[in-house]
Write a protein that holds these residues in place. Structure first.
Motif, PDB file in Angstrom:
ATOM      1  N   LEU A 121       0.829  -1.204   0.000  1.00 49.71           N
ATOM      2  CA  LEU A 121       0.000   0.000   0.000  1.00 49.71           C
ATOM      3  C   LEU A 121       0.868   1.260   0.000  1.00 49.71           C
ATOM      4  O   LEU A 121       0.535   2.262  -0.649  1.00 49.71           O
ATOM      5  N   GLY A 122       1.987   1.219   0.721  1.00 52.81           N
ATOM      6  CA  GLY A 122       2.905   2.347   0.709  1.00 52.81           C
ATOM      7  C   GLY A 122       3.504   2.570  -0.662  1.00 52.81           C
ATOM      8  O   GLY A 122       3.671   3.715  -1.112  1.00 52.81           O
ATOM      9  N   GLU A 123       3.826   1.493  -1.373  1.00 48.87           N
ATOM     10  CA  GLU A 123       4.382   1.616  -2.715  1.00 48.87           C
ATOM     11  C   GLU A 123       3.365   2.208  -3.686  1.00 48.87           C
ATOM     12  O   GLU A 123       3.717   2.992  -4.567  1.00 48.87           O
ATOM     13  N   LEU A 156      10.213   3.887  -0.203  1.00 52.92           N
ATOM     14  CA  LEU A 156       9.025   3.078  -0.444  1.00 52.92           C
ATOM     15  C   LEU A 156       8.699   3.143  -1.932  1.00 52.92           C
ATOM     16  O   LEU A 156       7.927   3.993  -2.375  1.00 52.92           O
ATOM     17  N   ARG A 157       9.287   2.293  -2.726  1.00 47.31           N
ATOM     18  CA  ARG A 157       8.950   2.303  -4.143  1.00 47.31           C
ATOM     19  C   ARG A 157       9.241   0.932  -4.738  1.00 47.31           C
ATOM     20  O   ARG A 157      10.257   0.296  -4.416  1.00 47.31           O
ATOM     21  N   SER A 158       8.330   0.482  -5.592  1.00 43.36           N
ATOM     22  CA  SER A 158       8.538  -0.791  -6.270  1.00 43.36           C
ATOM     23  C   SER A 158       9.275  -0.579  -7.584  1.00 43.36           C
ATOM     24  O   SER A 158       9.787  -1.518  -8.168  1.00 43.36           O
ATOM     25  N   ARG A 159       9.303   0.662  -8.062  1.00 38.33           N
ATOM     26  CA  ARG A 159      10.031   0.982  -9.284  1.00 38.33           C
ATOM     27  C   ARG A 159      10.544   2.412  -9.194  1.00 38.33           C
ATOM     28  O   ARG A 159       9.989   3.244  -8.473  1.00 38.33           O
ATOM     29  N   LEU A 160      11.588   2.671  -9.929  1.00 34.07           N
ATOM     30  CA  LEU A 160      12.181   4.003  -9.926  1.00 34.07           C
ATOM     31  C   LEU A 160      11.253   4.969 -10.650  1.00 34.07           C
ATOM     32  O   LEU A 160      10.635   4.615 -11.657  1.00 34.07           O
ATOM     33  N   PRO A 161      11.123   6.192 -10.173  1.00 36.64           N
ATOM     34  CA  PRO A 161      10.206   7.152 -10.808  1.00 36.64           C
ATOM     35  C   PRO A 161      10.758   7.656 -12.134  1.00 36.64           C
ATOM     36  O   PRO A 161      11.957   7.911 -12.260  1.00 36.64           O
ATOM     37  N   PHE A 162       9.890   7.772 -13.113  1.00 41.62           N
ATOM     38  CA  PHE A 162      10.324   8.298 -14.415  1.00 41.62           C
ATOM     39  C   PHE A 162      10.633   9.783 -14.260  1.00 41.62           C
ATOM     40  O   PHE A 162       9.827  10.536 -13.726  1.00 41.62           O
ATOM     41  N   PRO A 163      11.791  10.223 -14.743  1.00 48.15           N
ATOM     42  CA  PRO A 163      12.186  11.625 -14.528  1.00 48.15           C
ATOM     43  C   PRO A 163      11.327  12.599 -15.312  1.00 48.15           C
ATOM     44  O   PRO A 163      10.820  12.283 -16.388  1.00 48.15           O
ATOM     45  N   ASP A 164      11.166  13.799 -14.749  1.00 46.06           N
ATOM     46  CA  ASP A 164      10.391  14.837 -15.434  1.00 46.06           C
ATOM     47  C   ASP A 164      11.075  15.274 -16.724  1.00 46.06           C
ATOM     48  O   ASP A 164      10.417  15.639 -17.694  1.00 46.06           O
ATOM     49  N   SER A 165      12.391  15.263 -16.729  1.00 47.06           N
ATOM     50  CA  SER A 165      13.155  15.673 -17.900  1.00 47.06           C
ATOM     51  C   SER A 165      14.077  14.530 -18.303  1.00 47.06           C
ATOM     52  O   SER A 165      15.188  14.418 -17.789  1.00 47.06           O
ATOM     53  N   PRO A 166      13.621  13.646 -19.214  1.00 48.99           N
ATOM     54  CA  PRO A 166      14.402  12.446 -19.557  1.00 48.99           C
ATOM     55  C   PRO A 166      15.623  12.773 -20.417  1.00 48.99           C
ATOM     56  O   PRO A 166      15.466  13.120 -21.597  1.00 48.99           O
ATOM     57  N   PRO A 167      16.826  12.666 -19.899  1.00 50.51           N
ATOM     58  CA  PRO A 167      18.008  13.081 -20.657  1.00 50.51           C
ATOM     59  C   PRO A 167      18.334  12.182 -21.847  1.00 50.51           C
ATOM     60  O   PRO A 167      18.795  12.660 -22.874  1.00 50.51           O
ATOM     61  N   ILE A 168      18.104  10.864 -21.722  1.00 49.55           N
ATOM     62  CA  ILE A 168      18.459   9.957 -22.816  1.00 49.55           C
ATOM     63  C   ILE A 168      17.520  10.169 -24.001  1.00 49.55           C
ATOM     64  O   ILE A 168      17.962  10.263 -25.152  1.00 49.55           O
ATOM     65  N   LEU A 169      16.225  10.264 -23.733  1.00 45.32           N
ATOM     66  CA  LEU A 169      15.263  10.498 -24.799  1.00 45.32           C
ATOM     67  C   LEU A 169      15.538  11.829 -25.494  1.00 45.32           C
ATOM     68  O   LEU A 169      15.470  11.937 -26.722  1.00 45.32           O
ATOM     69  N   THR A 170      15.860  12.845 -24.714  1.00 46.97           N
ATOM     70  CA  THR A 170      16.165  14.159 -25.290  1.00 46.97           C
ATOM     71  C   THR A 170      17.353  14.061 -26.237  1.00 46.97           C
ATOM     72  O   THR A 170      17.391  14.725 -27.279  1.00 46.97           O
ATOM     73  N   LYS A 171      18.292  13.198 -25.895  1.00 45.28           N
ATOM     74  CA  LYS A 171      19.509  13.058 -26.699  1.00 45.28           C
ATOM     75  C   LYS A 171      19.244  12.378 -28.036  1.00 45.28           C
ATOM     76  O   LYS A 171      19.838  12.745 -29.056  1.00 45.28           O
ATOM     77  N   VAL A 172      18.354  11.382 -28.051  1.00 44.90           N
ATOM     78  CA  VAL A 172      18.200  10.563 -29.266  1.00 44.90           C
ATOM     79  C   VAL A 172      16.952  10.873 -30.082  1.00 44.90           C
ATOM     80  O   VAL A 172      16.861  10.444 -31.231  1.00 44.90           O
TER      81      VAL A 172
END
Length: 823
Positions: free
Chosen positions: A316-318, A397-413
């Motif tokens: 529930l926390g996740e 408390l997280r089951s997965r890493l949060p997706f960043p607001d500013s994705p650097p890899i996507l911005t690059k490619v």
């Protein structure tokens, strides 16, 4: 309302994507590019790791496995444990599609984690907890029957010892993770599978395991029934009193009681029902079946077990901290925590569970999302009387890493042009450009010496070439035989049949290129607006079917396959089709086309070469051509009218076996026969067909020169001719040359055709009639290249005319029939 609009927008986008295969392919390609960029990046920050592992569920197998290997390699070579990489690796493994993981992957990861557990637990409590959590997640994947090769002696037992050794920790959270990981290990199908381990204790286990495995079907009734039977077996087989599952002991008070109460089972490898119950809870969450989750929480047979309650609280926390969920869902998870704390009669009997709930709320109160943290803090203030210490939990408390607001890899490619989309645009453009109003499938013979009766479909010959190991196919034919028409039809057919990732058809008009001998592919692809980076990618990864048209028109004498190093190491991979006029080549022409093979002596690869000669039209092909020609525009003649004239006028059918001359004859015929009753008398007016041919052929050469790469001097002369009237000047030159030949040879003009590698020549018996014309001040005589080009066109004119009244000799000597006075 804003959240609802966002969801609707995402749904519309997903619908559009499902209907657009090209956009789907671009997304897949972007994922591959992002993986490549991440692997090459030496600074793998938390943001980049969080971004790349989010793509795990949508990756295809090859990029997924490359990324997984990169994570394992980086972790294995890090001196200090990188927590971000560790979390990313666990998330990546959990998101694997079926068949993407192999046994060695997870066994190697487990071995690495076990080694780190043995070496770090005395020094870093935080590292220890992260390692144990990662072990749990890896074992969860293995327990889901994805991997079944865990060796009992080498991995299973040593890991059990390490996890059992963590019972001495004073950290209740770490104790829970150790107990969870231990139970996950018991459910992993090792070389003594779960089925084999339990069969001796109960019949009907197969049915029970089937019920448990139905978690993946997400049927609540089946899950509860399977857990009930498994609980009964566990109690009766292991002999654990029911009070154990009523929460006896307190993790908060001693940090040991619950774990001690399960001591016998912990050390013996017995499976406990609370573990599959927690797994079922996670499965319901992943499927979005939150109502079933609530029912499972209050109805699970092991609902009183403190370890089940710890697992549910963590889940529930996740949910509450995960921004993937809508805000309302996250608030409901927090509300459910409070509800269980206040009103759950079977919850909180063990004080450690209540303490764990408050710790979770305290952690949620510190996150950056104000809506969630305020909601959690308000509930915490309501539930906690102030007697419980407010300690901040050190583990996220997280089951997965949060997706960043500013994705650097996507911005690059994302600005890199998508190759398959660029090929799609080229395909659509070529299909639009290559429109053939009339096409008759040509026939071909094996070589110049073969009989015209021994013919086969040219397209069939090409298909044989394509399916073979041959690398070069040479298509020879007379002027106007249909070589370019076939090449364009072939290109269009190949583009129409093109499949993503398959061989790429590339049509090349050789005279239009400046450096075909050295940069054939690059120069043509740049003409189609491909960047140098894309060209290099195509060179490395794709195969081509290259159709080179006009070898003779480009005045080439080199072997294009060899000079471009085709099909050699790290070079272009091509099937090469080349068309050339038969008259252009000497006797030893094959050396210009046969590929060279590897080796010290650079032997010729005759087995890699195929040759075909386009055969003249048959009567049936002429008829088919006429039937396609007539409907192209309004005409007073029918197809049969044309065929009657072609067969009645003497020697005309011999002329129109050449497709180009057939097209000219069909255009000229109505005017030629106008008012004539007896077609057999039209022999003396055949010159009208010659006039039509000269005008059309001159226009064809005018267009060819326009597209060819001319020198500066030739381009100046060409523009001068355009101003003076290109067609009229060319016809005047050819007419005066024909007259000079006729006069110099006393009315019996004989032309002997001789090929010279540097030019085209016509030798006239008697005096050379061309000498007088070369002294002319006409622009045609001022530049050698342009003059040779039109000189060749003039010869083609004579060669075509000779067909009307052929007296051809084996050495290429023939007579020209005198033209009528009307010419």
């Amino acid at each position: 309302m804003q959240e609802k609009r966002r969801c609707l927008g995402e749904q519309m986008w997903l619908t559009e994507i499902k209907e657009d295969t090209m956009r789907q392919d671009r997304i897949k390609w972007l994922v591959v590019e992002m993986v490549e960029a991440f692997i090459k990046d030496n600074t793998k920050t938390f943001t980049k790791i969080a971004e790349i592992v989010t793509l795990g569920p949508v990756m295809e197998r090859e990029p997924y496995r490359k990324l997984l290997s990169s994570f394992i390699h980086d972790l294995d070579n890090s001196r200090i444990l990188d927590i971000n990489l560790l979390q990313g690796l666990a998330q990546l493994i959990q998101s694997a599609s079926p068949g993407f993981l192999v046994s060695d992957d997870l066994i190697n990861v487990l071995s690495f984690l076990r080694t780190r557990l043995e070496g770090t637990h005395q020094y870093s409590s935080e590292h220890l907890c992260h390692l144990t959590l990662a072990v749990s997640r890896i074992l969860d994947v293995m327990a889901d029957h994805k991997i079944q090769d865990l060796d009992r002696v080498l991995e299973h037992e040593p890991l059990s010892v390490v996890l059992s050794g963590l019972r001495g920790s004073s950290d209740p959270y770490l104790m829970y993770q150790a107990c969870y990981a231990f139970q996950a290990l018991q459910y992993v199908p090792d070389d003594e599978t779960a089925l084999q381990a339990v069969l001796g204790h109960s019949t009907g286990v197969v049915d029970i395991l089937a019920k448990i495995s139905s978690v993946m079907k997400l049927d609540l009734g089946s899950v509860l029934e399977g857990l009930e039977k498994l609980q009964e077996i566990a109690v009766s087989t292991i002999g654990i009193a029911g009070t154990v599952y009523e929460g006896a002991g307190s993790l908060l008070e001693s940090g040991q009681e619950v774990l001690e109460s399960l001591k016998e089972g912990l050390g013996s490898g017995w499976k406990k029902p609370w573990y599959p119950a927690v797994r079922a809870a996670y499965a319901f969450v992943q499927a979005g079946q939150l109502k079933d989750l609530k029912q499972l929480i209050v109805k699970a047979p092991c609902r009183q077990d403190p370890l089940f309650q710890w697992g549910v609280c963590q889940l529930l926390g996740e949910i509450a901290v995960d921004t993937v969920w809508a805000v309302a869902v996250r608030q409901q998870a927090i509300y459910l925590l409070g509800h269980l704390y206040r009103e759950g009669q079977e919850w909180g009997c063990d004080e450690s569970v209540k303490a764990w709930m408050l710790t979770i709320l305290n952690n949620l109160g510190s996150i950056s999302d104000q809506v969630i943290n305020q909601y959690a803090l308000a509930l915490l203030q309501e539930l906690d009387s102030g007697n419980t210490p407010r300690t901040q939990h050190p583990y996220p408390l997280r089951s997965r890493l949060p997706f960043p607001d500013s994705p650097p890899i996507l911005t690059k490619v994302q600005d890199i042009p998508y190759m398959e989309y660029e090929l799609h645009k080229l395909r659509m453009q070529r299909l639009k450009d290559v429109q053939l109003s009339i096409y008759i499938a040509p026939m071909a013979k094996a070589n110049l010496q073969a009989s015209d009766d021994e013919v086969h479909s040219l397209m069939d010959k090409f298909q044989e070439f394509l399916a073979s190991d041959r690398q070069v196919m040479l298509i020879l034919g007379d002027s106007g035989a249909g070589k370019s028409t076939f090449n364009k039809h072939l290109e269009r057919r190949l583009w129409a049949e093109y499949k993503r990732g398959g061989p790429i058809p590339l049509f090349i008009n050789l005279p239009a290129l400046e450096r075909p001998a050295k940069d054939l592919m690059g120069e043509q692809l740049r003409e189609h607006n491909f960047s140098d980076r894309q060209i290099q990618e195509l060179k490395r990864h794709r195969q081509f079917i290259v159709i080179c048209d006009g070898y003779d028109e480009s005045q080439l004498t080199v072997n294009l396959h060899n000079t471009n190093s085709f099909n050699t190491s790290r070079q272009w991979k091509v099937k090469l089709v080349i068309s050339c006029r038969s008259q252009y080549l000497g006797q030893d022409y094959r050396d210009r086309f046969v590929p060279s093979t590897d080796g010290h002596y650079n032997h010729s690869g005759v087995e890699l070469f195929q040759e075909v000669i386009i055969a003249p039209f048959s009567t049936e092909q002429i008829k088919d051509y006429v039937e396609q020609y007539v409907p192209l525009e309004p005409r007073t003649w029918r197809a049969q009218d044309y065929m009657d004239k072609l067969t009645t006028i003497p020697n005309l059918m011999d002329l129109v076996k050449n497709p180009f001359l057939l097209s000219l004859a069909l255009e000229a015929l109505p005017g030629v026969v106008e008012g004539k009753q007896d077609l057999s008398t039209i022999r003396i007016t055949r010159a009208r067909l010659y006039d039509t041919f000269v005008k059309h052929w001159t226009n064809v050469n005018k267009r060819r020169l326009q597209s060819n790469a001319l020198s500066t001097a030739d381009r100046i002369v060409y523009n001068e001719l355009l101003d003076m009237g290109f067609v009229s000047k060319s016809i005047d030159y050819c007419t005066r040359l024909a007259l000079a030949i006729f006069e110099q040879q006393d009315g019996n003009p004989i032309v002997h055709y001789i090929h010279d590698k540097n030019s085209w020549k016509a030798q006239f018996f008697g005096q050379d009639a061309e000498v007088r014309l070369l002294r002319d001040s006409s622009p045609l005589t001022r530049t050698g290249n342009l003059h040779r080009f039109l000189h060749r066109s003039m010869l083609e004119y004579f060669l075509s005319c000779a067909v009307f009244d052929p007296t051809l000799c084996s050495q290429g000597t023939f007579s020209l029939s005198p033209l009528s006075s009307s010419s």
